[in-house]
Design a protein around this motif. Structure first.
Motif, PDB file in Angstrom:
ATOM      1  N   ILE A 132       0.332  -1.171  -0.049  1.00  0.00           N
ATOM      2  CA  ILE A 132      -0.033   0.134   0.419  1.00  0.00           C
ATOM      3  C   ILE A 132       0.921   0.947  -0.091  1.00  0.00           C
ATOM      4  CG2 ILE A 132      -1.793   1.132   0.830  1.00  0.00           C
ATOM      5  CD1 ILE A 132      -2.604  -1.655   0.629  1.00  0.00           C
ATOM      6  N   GLN A 133       0.833   2.295  -0.752  1.00  0.00           N
ATOM      7  CA  GLN A 133       1.502   3.232  -0.855  1.00  0.00           C
ATOM      8  C   GLN A 133       0.487   4.723  -0.214  1.00  0.00           C
ATOM      9  OE1 GLN A 133       1.322   3.571  -5.020  1.00  0.00           O
ATOM     10  NE2 GLN A 133       3.221   2.707  -5.300  1.00  0.00           N
ATOM     11  N   ILE A 134       1.396   5.442   0.563  1.00  0.00           N
ATOM     12  CA  ILE A 134       0.455   6.254   1.466  1.00  0.00           C
ATOM     13  C   ILE A 134       1.188   7.565   1.663  1.00  0.00           C
ATOM     14  CG2 ILE A 134      -0.440   7.087   3.766  1.00  0.00           C
ATOM     15  CD1 ILE A 134      -0.453   3.917   4.263  1.00  0.00           C
ATOM     16  N   ILE A 135       0.292   8.619   0.916  1.00  0.00           N
ATOM     17  CA  ILE A 135       0.628  10.276   0.539  1.00  0.00           C
ATOM     18  C   ILE A 135       0.193  10.921   1.754  1.00  0.00           C
ATOM     19  CG2 ILE A 135       0.670  11.852  -0.611  1.00  0.00           C
ATOM     20  CD1 ILE A 135       1.265  10.329  -3.284  1.00  0.00           C
ATOM     21  N   LEU A 136       1.154  11.658   2.715  1.00  0.00           N
ATOM     22  CA  LEU A 136       0.399  12.267   4.031  1.00  0.00           C
ATOM     23  C   LEU A 136      -0.559  14.015   3.151  1.00  0.00           C
ATOM     24  CD1 LEU A 136       0.018  12.525   7.024  1.00  0.00           C
ATOM     25  CD2 LEU A 136       1.534  13.399   7.321  1.00  0.00           C
ATOM     26  N   LEU A 137      -1.682  13.997   3.096  1.00  0.00           N
ATOM     27  CA  LEU A 137      -1.684  15.307   2.977  1.00  0.00           C
ATOM     28  C   LEU A 137      -1.516  16.135   4.592  1.00  0.00           C
ATOM     29  CD1 LEU A 137      -5.021  13.959   0.854  1.00  0.00           C
ATOM     30  CD2 LEU A 137      -2.741  14.433  -0.066  1.00  0.00           C
ATOM     31  N   ASP A 138      -1.796  16.049   4.580  1.00  0.00           N
ATOM     32  CA  ASP A 138      -1.940  16.609   6.162  1.00  0.00           C
ATOM     33  C   ASP A 138      -1.327  17.087   6.996  1.00  0.00           C
ATOM     34  OD1 ASP A 138      -3.111  18.482   8.440  1.00  0.00           O
ATOM     35  OD2 ASP A 138      -4.038  16.820   9.579  1.00  0.00           O
ATOM     36  N   GLU A 139      -0.447  18.422   7.053  1.00  0.00           N
ATOM     37  CA  GLU A 139       0.674  18.947   7.419  1.00  0.00           C
ATOM     38  C   GLU A 139       0.767  17.915   8.637  1.00  0.00           C
ATOM     39  OE1 GLU A 139       2.059  22.326   5.992  1.00  0.00           O
ATOM     40  OE2 GLU A 139       2.127  21.703   3.163  1.00  0.00           O
ATOM     41  N   LYS A 140       0.274  18.801   9.397  1.00  0.00           N
ATOM     42  CA  LYS A 140       0.026  18.264  11.096  1.00  0.00           C
ATOM     43  C   LYS A 140      -0.005  17.303  11.502  1.00  0.00           C
ATOM     44  CE  LYS A 140      -2.555  22.605  10.936  1.00  0.00           C
ATOM     45  NZ  LYS A 140      -4.855  22.249  10.622  1.00  0.00           N
ATOM     46  N   THR A 141       0.463  15.951  11.133  1.00  0.00           N
ATOM     47  CA  THR A 141       0.097  14.802  11.040  1.00  0.00           C
ATOM     48  C   THR A 141       1.352  14.756  11.312  1.00  0.00           C
ATOM     49  OG1 THR A 141      -2.222  14.084  10.598  1.00  0.00           O
ATOM     50  CG2 THR A 141      -0.629  12.979  10.924  1.00  0.00           C
ATOM     51  N   ASP A 142       2.298  13.601  12.192  1.00  0.00           N
ATOM     52  CA  ASP A 142       3.469  13.580  12.220  1.00  0.00           C
ATOM     53  C   ASP A 142       3.401  11.748  11.954  1.00  0.00           C
ATOM     54  OD1 ASP A 142       5.750  12.215  12.690  1.00  0.00           O
ATOM     55  OD2 ASP A 142       6.033  13.436  14.641  1.00  0.00           O
ATOM     56  N   ILE A 143       4.212  11.318  10.255  1.00  0.00           N
ATOM     57  CA  ILE A 143       3.985  10.201  10.231  1.00  0.00           C
ATOM     58  C   ILE A 143       4.869   9.486  10.569  1.00  0.00           C
ATOM     59  CG2 ILE A 143       6.374  11.144   9.067  1.00  0.00           C
ATOM     60  CD1 ILE A 143       5.061   9.608   5.916  1.00  0.00           C
ATOM     61  N   GLU A 144       5.962   9.582  10.992  1.00  0.00           N
ATOM     62  CA  GLU A 144       6.019   8.446  12.316  1.00  0.00           C
ATOM     63  C   GLU A 144       5.093   8.177  12.867  1.00  0.00           C
ATOM     64  OE1 GLU A 144       8.901   6.708  11.502  1.00  0.00           O
ATOM     65  OE2 GLU A 144       9.377   8.260  10.111  1.00  0.00           O
ATOM     66  N   ASN A 145       4.337   8.672  13.284  1.00  0.00           N
ATOM     67  CA  ASN A 145       2.871   8.051  14.280  1.00  0.00           C
ATOM     68  C   ASN A 145       2.264   8.080  13.959  1.00  0.00           C
ATOM     69  OD1 ASN A 145       4.280   9.399  16.728  1.00  0.00           O
ATOM     70  ND2 ASN A 145       2.686  11.274  16.940  1.00  0.00           N
TER      71      ASN A 145
END
Length: 155
Positions: A80-93
């Motif tokens: 599964i490929q995931i692109i983070l759109l929300d800059e406030k969300t911590d990608i590591e979390n």
């Protein structure tokens, strides 16, 4: 001491990047003389195989390295490929949330990662989580290589 792993070159069209991509992936040597290798990390941009699949690869004189040719046996794992759109969300979390339900991932940059869904896992709760995050506009995701088992579980 005998080598147990090999780097394989893979050249393919990536729907994510909309261009031809060259990626090198680690693979466990199964039977080198027969060209059989087991993919040992998660592909980043969407070839039609997943970690754990057994592939045929051979030396390519133009590429000057061992090069992927075809899948011999699918593991049943999905990518599964995931692109983070929300800059406030911590990608590591976010990656850790999925890790806690059994999904390993590999990241590149601050807003993109790929995730492995093992064959043994039920995909439905993972898919529901992905859809929930997508609906909240936190992520966008794609399923470049989803097994038949996982595909049937989300219906």
């Amino acid at each position: 001491m005998e080598e147990k792993s090999e780097k394989l070159l893979v050249r393919y069209y990536s729907d994510v990047l909309e261009e031809i991509v060259v990626e090198t992936l680690w693979a466990e040597i199964i039977e080198q003389e027969k060209g059989l290798y087991k993919i040992d990390n998660i592909p980043f941009y969407g070839p039609e195989f997943s970690c754990g699949d057994i592939v045929f690869a051979e030396y390519d004189k133009d590429e000057e390295r061992i090069t992927f040719r075809r899948v011999v046996e699918y593991s049943g794992n999905s990518t599964i490929q995931i692109i983070l759109l929300d800059e406030k969300t911590d990608i590591e979390n976010l990656r850790n949330e999925f890790k806690n339900i059994g999904c390993e991932s590999e990241g590149t940059g601050s807003n993109y990662f790929v995730m492995e869904v093992l064959y043994e896992l039920n995909y439905l709760p993972i898919f529901k989580k992905l859809k929930e995050l997508e609906k909240a506009e936190i992520i966008s995701f794609a399923e470049p290589n989803i097994s038949n088992k996982h595909l049937s579980e989300k219906e």
